[in-house]
Design a protein around this motif. Sequence first.
Motif, PDB file in Angstrom:
ATOM      1  N   LEU A  74      23.409  52.479  37.474  1.00  0.00           N
ATOM      2  CA  LEU A  74      23.132  51.085  37.854  1.00  0.00           C
ATOM      3  C   LEU A  74      23.135  50.904  39.361  1.00  0.00           C
ATOM      4  O   LEU A  74      22.475  50.035  39.913  1.00  0.00           O
ATOM      5  CB  LEU A  74      24.199  50.161  37.265  1.00  0.00           C
ATOM      6  CG  LEU A  74      24.269  50.073  35.746  1.00  0.00           C
ATOM      7  CD1 LEU A  74      25.554  49.372  35.321  1.00  0.00           C
ATOM      8  CD2 LEU A  74      23.058  49.307  35.222  1.00  0.00           C
ATOM      9  N   GLY A  75      23.934  51.702  40.028  1.00  0.00           N
ATOM     10  CA  GLY A  75      24.043  51.562  41.476  1.00  0.00           C
ATOM     11  C   GLY A  75      24.950  52.654  41.989  1.00  0.00           C
ATOM     12  O   GLY A  75      25.504  53.441  41.213  1.00  0.00           O
ATOM     13  N   SER A  76      25.078  52.702  43.315  1.00  0.00           N
ATOM     14  CA  SER A  76      26.013  53.695  43.824  1.00  0.00           C
ATOM     15  C   SER A  76      26.756  53.134  45.016  1.00  0.00           C
ATOM     16  O   SER A  76      26.217  52.332  45.781  1.00  0.00           O
ATOM     17  CB  SER A  76      25.293  54.987  44.184  1.00  0.00           C
ATOM     18  OG  SER A  76      24.170  54.688  44.951  1.00  0.00           O
ATOM     19  N   GLY A  77      27.995  53.537  45.121  1.00  0.00           N
ATOM     20  CA  GLY A  77      28.820  53.150  46.257  1.00  0.00           C
ATOM     21  C   GLY A  77      28.987  54.378  47.130  1.00  0.00           C
ATOM     22  O   GLY A  77      28.335  55.407  46.897  1.00  0.00           O
ATOM     23  N   HIS A  78      29.865  54.283  48.100  1.00  0.00           N
ATOM     24  CA  HIS A  78      30.017  55.408  49.011  1.00  0.00           C
ATOM     25  C   HIS A  78      30.807  56.551  48.410  1.00  0.00           C
ATOM     26  O   HIS A  78      30.790  57.648  48.917  1.00  0.00           O
ATOM     27  CB  HIS A  78      30.631  54.941  50.317  1.00  0.00           C
ATOM     28  CG  HIS A  78      29.684  54.065  51.070  1.00  0.00           C
ATOM     29  ND1 HIS A  78      29.838  52.711  51.164  1.00  0.00           N
ATOM     30  CD2 HIS A  78      28.541  54.365  51.698  1.00  0.00           C
ATOM     31  CE1 HIS A  78      28.816  52.216  51.839  1.00  0.00           C
ATOM     32  NE2 HIS A  78      28.024  53.195  52.171  1.00  0.00           N
TER      33      HIS A  78
ATOM     34  N   VAL B  92      27.808  54.167  39.696  1.00  0.00           N
ATOM     35  CA  VAL B  92      28.162  53.218  38.641  1.00  0.00           C
ATOM     36  C   VAL B  92      27.102  53.380  37.546  1.00  0.00           C
ATOM     37  O   VAL B  92      25.905  53.299  37.825  1.00  0.00           O
ATOM     38  CB  VAL B  92      28.187  51.768  39.175  1.00  0.00           C
ATOM     39  CG1 VAL B  92      28.514  50.785  38.057  1.00  0.00           C
ATOM     40  CG2 VAL B  92      29.199  51.622  40.310  1.00  0.00           C
TER      41      VAL B  92
ATOM     42  N   ALA C 137      30.073  48.768  32.513  1.00  0.00           N
ATOM     43  CA  ALA C 137      29.653  49.554  33.689  1.00  0.00           C
ATOM     44  C   ALA C 137      30.795  50.519  34.018  1.00  0.00           C
ATOM     45  O   ALA C 137      31.938  50.077  34.171  1.00  0.00           O
ATOM     46  CB  ALA C 137      29.393  48.622  34.869  1.00  0.00           C
TER      47      ALA C 137
ATOM     48  N   LYS D 244      32.425  52.871  36.648  1.00  0.00           N
ATOM     49  CA  LYS D 244      32.384  53.188  38.090  1.00  0.00           C
ATOM     50  C   LYS D 244      33.175  54.475  38.325  1.00  0.00           C
ATOM     51  O   LYS D 244      34.381  54.534  38.080  1.00  0.00           O
ATOM     52  CB  LYS D 244      32.992  52.025  38.883  1.00  0.00           C
ATOM     53  CG  LYS D 244      33.104  52.253  40.377  1.00  0.00           C
ATOM     54  CD  LYS D 244      33.506  50.966  41.095  1.00  0.00           C
ATOM     55  CE  LYS D 244      33.897  51.213  42.535  1.00  0.00           C
ATOM     56  NZ  LYS D 244      34.103  49.963  43.284  1.00  0.00           N
TER      57      LYS D 244
ATOM     58  N   MET E 118      34.801  39.820  38.082  1.00  0.00           N
ATOM     59  CA  MET E 118      34.504  40.911  37.152  1.00  0.00           C
ATOM     60  C   MET E 118      35.804  41.489  36.566  1.00  0.00           C
ATOM     61  O   MET E 118      36.765  41.699  37.302  1.00  0.00           O
ATOM     62  CB  MET E 118      33.764  41.992  37.935  1.00  0.00           C
ATOM     63  CG  MET E 118      33.441  43.220  37.157  1.00  0.00           C
ATOM     64  SD  MET E 118      32.897  44.500  38.276  1.00  0.00           S
ATOM     65  CE  MET E 118      34.394  44.831  39.197  1.00  0.00           C
TER      66      MET E 118
ATOM     67  N   GLU F 208      33.445  45.196  33.285  1.00  0.00           N
ATOM     68  CA  GLU F 208      32.544  44.232  32.653  1.00  0.00           C
ATOM     69  C   GLU F 208      31.147  44.441  33.238  1.00  0.00           C
ATOM     70  O   GLU F 208      31.012  44.601  34.459  1.00  0.00           O
ATOM     71  CB  GLU F 208      33.068  42.840  33.011  1.00  0.00           C
ATOM     72  CG  GLU F 208      32.389  41.702  32.384  1.00  0.00           C
ATOM     73  CD  GLU F 208      32.997  40.373  32.843  1.00  0.00           C
ATOM     74  OE1 GLU F 208      32.535  39.357  32.357  1.00  0.00           O
ATOM     75  OE2 GLU F 208      33.928  40.362  33.683  1.00  0.00           O
TER      76      GLU F 208
ATOM     77  N   MET G 218      27.520  43.669  34.605  1.00  0.00           N
ATOM     78  CA  MET G 218      26.743  42.575  35.200  1.00  0.00           C
ATOM     79  C   MET G 218      25.272  42.872  34.925  1.00  0.00           C
ATOM     80  O   MET G 218      24.671  43.733  35.571  1.00  0.00           O
ATOM     81  CB  MET G 218      26.953  42.535  36.725  1.00  0.00           C
ATOM     82  CG  MET G 218      28.377  42.324  37.170  1.00  0.00           C
ATOM     83  SD  MET G 218      29.021  40.812  36.518  1.00  0.00           S
ATOM     84  CE  MET G 218      30.357  41.435  35.563  1.00  0.00           C
TER      85      MET G 218
ATOM     86  N   ASN H 103      28.047  42.030  46.797  1.00  0.00           N
ATOM     87  CA  ASN H 103      29.215  41.948  45.912  1.00  0.00           C
ATOM     88  C   ASN H 103      29.274  40.642  45.128  1.00  0.00           C
ATOM     89  O   ASN H 103      30.309  40.294  44.577  1.00  0.00           O
ATOM     90  CB  ASN H 103      30.505  42.164  46.728  1.00  0.00           C
ATOM     91  CG  ASN H 103      30.614  43.609  47.192  1.00  0.00           C
ATOM     92  OD1 ASN H 103      29.997  44.488  46.595  1.00  0.00           O
ATOM     93  ND2 ASN H 103      31.363  43.855  48.246  1.00  0.00           N
TER      94      ASN H 103
ATOM     95  N   ILE I  10      32.360  41.083  42.583  1.00  0.00           N
ATOM     96  CA  ILE I  10      32.671  42.487  42.237  1.00  0.00           C
ATOM     97  C   ILE I  10      33.236  43.229  43.459  1.00  0.00           C
ATOM     98  O   ILE I  10      33.330  42.658  44.545  1.00  0.00           O
ATOM     99  CB  ILE I  10      31.435  43.236  41.690  1.00  0.00           C
ATOM    100  CG1 ILE I  10      30.394  43.496  42.812  1.00  0.00           C
ATOM    101  CG2 ILE I  10      30.767  42.496  40.547  1.00  0.00           C
ATOM    102  CD1 ILE I  10      29.471  44.669  42.523  1.00  0.00           C
ATOM    103  N   ASP I  11      33.537  44.481  43.285  1.00  0.00           N
ATOM    104  CA  ASP I  11      33.982  45.438  44.311  1.00  0.00           C
ATOM    105  C   ASP I  11      35.269  45.013  45.028  1.00  0.00           C
ATOM    106  O   ASP I  11      35.234  44.427  46.116  1.00  0.00           O
ATOM    107  CB  ASP I  11      32.850  45.698  45.328  1.00  0.00           C
ATOM    108  CG  ASP I  11      33.176  46.901  46.212  1.00  0.00           C
ATOM    109  OD1 ASP I  11      34.262  47.497  46.019  1.00  0.00           O
ATOM    110  OD2 ASP I  11      32.361  47.242  47.084  1.00  0.00           O
TER     111      ASP I  11
ATOM    112  N   ARG J 134      32.506  52.879  54.052  1.00  0.00           N
ATOM    113  CA  ARG J 134      33.530  52.366  53.159  1.00  0.00           C
ATOM    114  C   ARG J 134      34.476  51.516  53.991  1.00  0.00           C
ATOM    115  O   ARG J 134      35.025  50.533  53.548  1.00  0.00           O
ATOM    116  CB  ARG J 134      34.291  53.521  52.504  1.00  0.00           C
ATOM    117  CG  ARG J 134      35.399  53.073  51.586  1.00  0.00           C
ATOM    118  CD  ARG J 134      34.786  52.491  50.337  1.00  0.00           C
ATOM    119  NE  ARG J 134      35.778  51.933  49.463  1.00  0.00           N
ATOM    120  CZ  ARG J 134      35.527  51.599  48.211  1.00  0.00           C
ATOM    121  NH1 ARG J 134      34.336  51.783  47.710  1.00  0.00           N
ATOM    122  NH2 ARG J 134      36.430  51.072  47.462  1.00  0.00           N
TER     123      ARG J 134
ATOM    124  N   GLU K 242      30.867  48.880  56.808  1.00  0.00           N
ATOM    125  CA  GLU K 242      29.488  49.153  56.424  1.00  0.00           C
ATOM    126  C   GLU K 242      28.525  48.654  57.472  1.00  0.00           C
ATOM    127  O   GLU K 242      28.649  47.556  57.988  1.00  0.00           O
ATOM    128  CB  GLU K 242      29.203  48.473  55.098  1.00  0.00           C
ATOM    129  CG  GLU K 242      27.895  48.909  54.552  1.00  0.00           C
ATOM    130  CD  GLU K 242      27.802  48.531  53.107  1.00  0.00           C
ATOM    131  OE1 GLU K 242      26.868  47.822  52.751  1.00  0.00           O
ATOM    132  OE2 GLU K 242      28.694  48.938  52.345  1.00  0.00           O
TER     133      GLU K 242
END
Length: 370
Positions: A20-24, A28, A41, A43, A78, A95, A97, A145, A161-162, A345, A348
């Motif tokens: 669904l997405g990516s963080g550093h 996810v 989701a 993570k 979330m 949860e 989104m 977020n 979120i986050d 992180r 940003e």
Amino acid sequence: QAVALRARSVEELYELLETLGSGHFGVVKRCRERSTGTFYAAKFVKTRRCRGSRRGLERVQVEREVAILRDLQHPNIMRLHDLFACRAEMVLVLELMRGGELFDFIAEKEMLSEEEAIEFLEQILHGVQYLHGRSIAHFDLKPENIMLQEKDVPKPQIKIIDFGLAQKLEDGVTFKSLCGTPQYIAPEVINYEPLSSATDMWSIGVITYILLSGFSPFQGETDAETLSNVLEGAYEFEEHYFSDTSEMAKDFIRQLLVKEPQERMTASECLVHPWIKPLSRKQAAKRSRSSINMKNFRKFNARRKWKLSYNMVSACNRLCRMRLLCSPRTEGEELDFCAPLCPQRCCESDQEEEGSHPVTLLRRRRSSCS
Ligand code: ATP
């Protein structure tokens, strides 16, 4: 209900689906709970295997995010559903989104009145009021977020979120940190001064300003310039961007983009500001007649999305270059690429060139309590 740490593997209990997405520090993925068929989701967060390694997040940092999330129960926050951990990774089952980011949802609209924008803002404020009421500050409020649970419904529900930078603020304990995203951080972050829930309120002021105009109040050519604009507190409501904006909306923003944290409106005060809760029919009518600058907002959003993907691609390119430049490694030796690759992180960047980061803000998740 508290979320317990599971000893079993995530794949035993959940079917893992698309990314669904990516963080550093990981990706996810959408997943389906095998026992109930419900979608969530997942993570995945890489954690450091040993103290010396700079690859991944320190486990205590993820544990702090989990400790905060597991106690939160609010319609605009979330939820954490499940938790898994192994030596090098933690998996937070969250949860789902389904509605994507709020800004993307708005950018697809033909037009939006202030009144409609306020419906979203009010939900963000309710979520933040709940957090601050529990002495939790998010410290990373920004468009990425703020997501929607569903979008094809009459009244889409906002979820914050986050919680990777969130902190429980303790009475009598000073918290300082250099974390955040230049466009949205408050002056006290840059000055390495004590932070509080008011720090989040500055970010809400910036988000509201952008939401109404499609223009970012402190954005400079470089991060250094953005940060210096924030410190100067130099912003204005340029007629070109704010021609359809009500005076009440500007007053709302003015009471948030205040240098002195104690003088900013709190989330509870925002919720009773006449722009959000009009006192008269005349005030209510002004909100429905004023609209957001959609043409410019769409431009801002397209640029924002482009920069986010640019950052992701250039991070990958840097990784490839570093791999090529690295001398041959012995088997089992870890590649220590995380610090130069993803300082975001901690802070940003919205800039294309990483060289423009001010040195102080490159420190990874530096924070202190005293
Ligand atoms: P950052 O690098 O910004 O600190 P992070 O590693 O903490 O990010 P998140 O911001 O939590 O990761 O998630 C990364 C992306 O994954 C989000 O921008 C979003 O697109 C997607 N995502 C995260 N949580 C969910 C969710 N609950 N449902 C759907 N998508 C999600």
